[in-house]
Design an enzyme around this catalytic site. Structure first.
Site, PDB file in Angstrom:
ATOM      1  N   GLU A   1       4.426  -9.507  15.011  1.00 46.69           N
ATOM      2  CA  GLU A   1       3.615  -9.853  16.211  1.00 46.69           C
ATOM      3  C   GLU A   1       3.842 -11.514  16.267  1.00 46.69           C
ATOM      4  O   GLU A   1       4.185 -11.902  17.380  1.00 46.69           O
ATOM      5  CB  GLU A   1       2.235  -9.245  16.221  1.00 46.69           C
ATOM      6  CG  GLU A   1       1.484  -9.403  17.540  1.00 46.69           C
ATOM      7  CD  GLU A   1       0.186  -8.857  17.368  1.00 46.69           C
ATOM      8  OE1 GLU A   1      -0.235  -8.394  16.138  1.00 46.69           O
ATOM      9  OE2 GLU A   1      -0.466  -8.798  18.339  1.00 46.69           O
TER      10      GLU A   1
ATOM     11  N   ARG B   1       0.880  -1.210  -0.149  1.00 49.21           N
ATOM     12  CA  ARG B   1       0.009   0.015  -0.046  1.00 49.21           C
ATOM     13  C   ARG B   1       0.816   1.301  -0.122  1.00 49.21           C
ATOM     14  O   ARG B   1       0.321   2.408  -0.397  1.00 49.21           O
ATOM     15  CB  ARG B   1      -0.965  -0.091   1.256  1.00 49.21           C
ATOM     16  CG  ARG B   1      -2.230  -0.906   0.914  1.00 49.21           C
ATOM     17  CD  ARG B   1      -3.223  -1.116   1.845  1.00 49.21           C
ATOM     18  NE  ARG B   1      -2.546  -2.212   2.943  1.00 49.21           N
ATOM     19  CZ  ARG B   1      -2.779  -2.381   4.094  1.00 49.21           C
ATOM     20  NH1 ARG B   1      -3.264  -1.240   4.502  1.00 49.21           N
ATOM     21  NH2 ARG B   1      -2.107  -3.360   4.839  1.00 49.21           N
TER      22      ARG B   1
END
Ligand code: AMP
Length: 173
Positions: free
Chosen positions: A95, A58
């Site tokens: 994460e 993006r």
């Protein structure tokens, strides 16, 4: 223009507990998209950038038009294994697990002032890895611009060595 109303928040995507900030309504509104590009272009121009580095994928949507508007080279940083020529790789923690980003070895001349662009700043891990790639090439990071900063996830603090700017700021848990 009130750009925040063009960002759609989707709970529990792509995983439970994540509030996903969807930029597709902004991309789909020509006035809002232009206004976002105007704001990011001004930030990049003021940083004295000599090149725009966009983070897959993006970051490309914003980085490439900014480079075009400023008449600067656009440099893609890609997920591992997509760039065809000689490249450098950095590994960074997500994460859960880890990921890798690549840059072409000839993408930035040493000393170039590189402005890093992405849509969303969350924990800052992706932008930090991108900054490392820029510096491994002997170039320098003159700033980082995001459409959205998710404040409260520690991104700005983690990127404390760099000038971080965002057009929109959302408070995040
Ligand atoms: P970061 O944690 O800053 O490394 O963010 C990782 C990447 O995931 C960035 O390129 C962001 O564009 C994207 N991202 C992280 N959190 C979100 C979110 N809540 N909504 C949309 N995109 C996100």
């Amino acid at each position: 223009m009130e750009l925040a109303r063009f960002i759609r928040s989707i709970p529990d995507f792509p995983r439970p507990g994540i509030l996903f900030r969807d930029i597709t309504p902004l991309l789909g509104d020509p006035g809002a998209f232009r206004s976002a590009l105007d704001a990011l272009t001004a930030l990049a121009r003021d940083s004295g950038a000599g090149a725009i580095v966009g983070i897959e994928s993006r970051g490309f949507l914003f980085g490439a038009p900014i480079a075009d508007r400023l008449g600067l080279p656009f440099v893609p940083v890609r997920k591992e294994g997509k760039l065809p020529a000689a490249r450098l790789t950095v590994e960074y923690a997500l994460e859960y697990g880890e990921s890798r980003l690549d840059i072409h070895q000839d993408a930035l001349a040493p000393g170039t002032a590189a402005y890093i662009v992405d849509d969303v700043l969350a924990t800052g891990g992706t932008a930090l890895a991108t900054a490392k790639l820029v510096e491994l090439l002997g170039a320098r990071v003159c700033g980082m611009g995001f459409l959205i900063e998710l404040a409260g996830l520690g991104g700005r603090e983690r990127l404390g060595a760099y000038a971080v700017e965002a057009v929109l700021r959302f408070e995040e848990a």
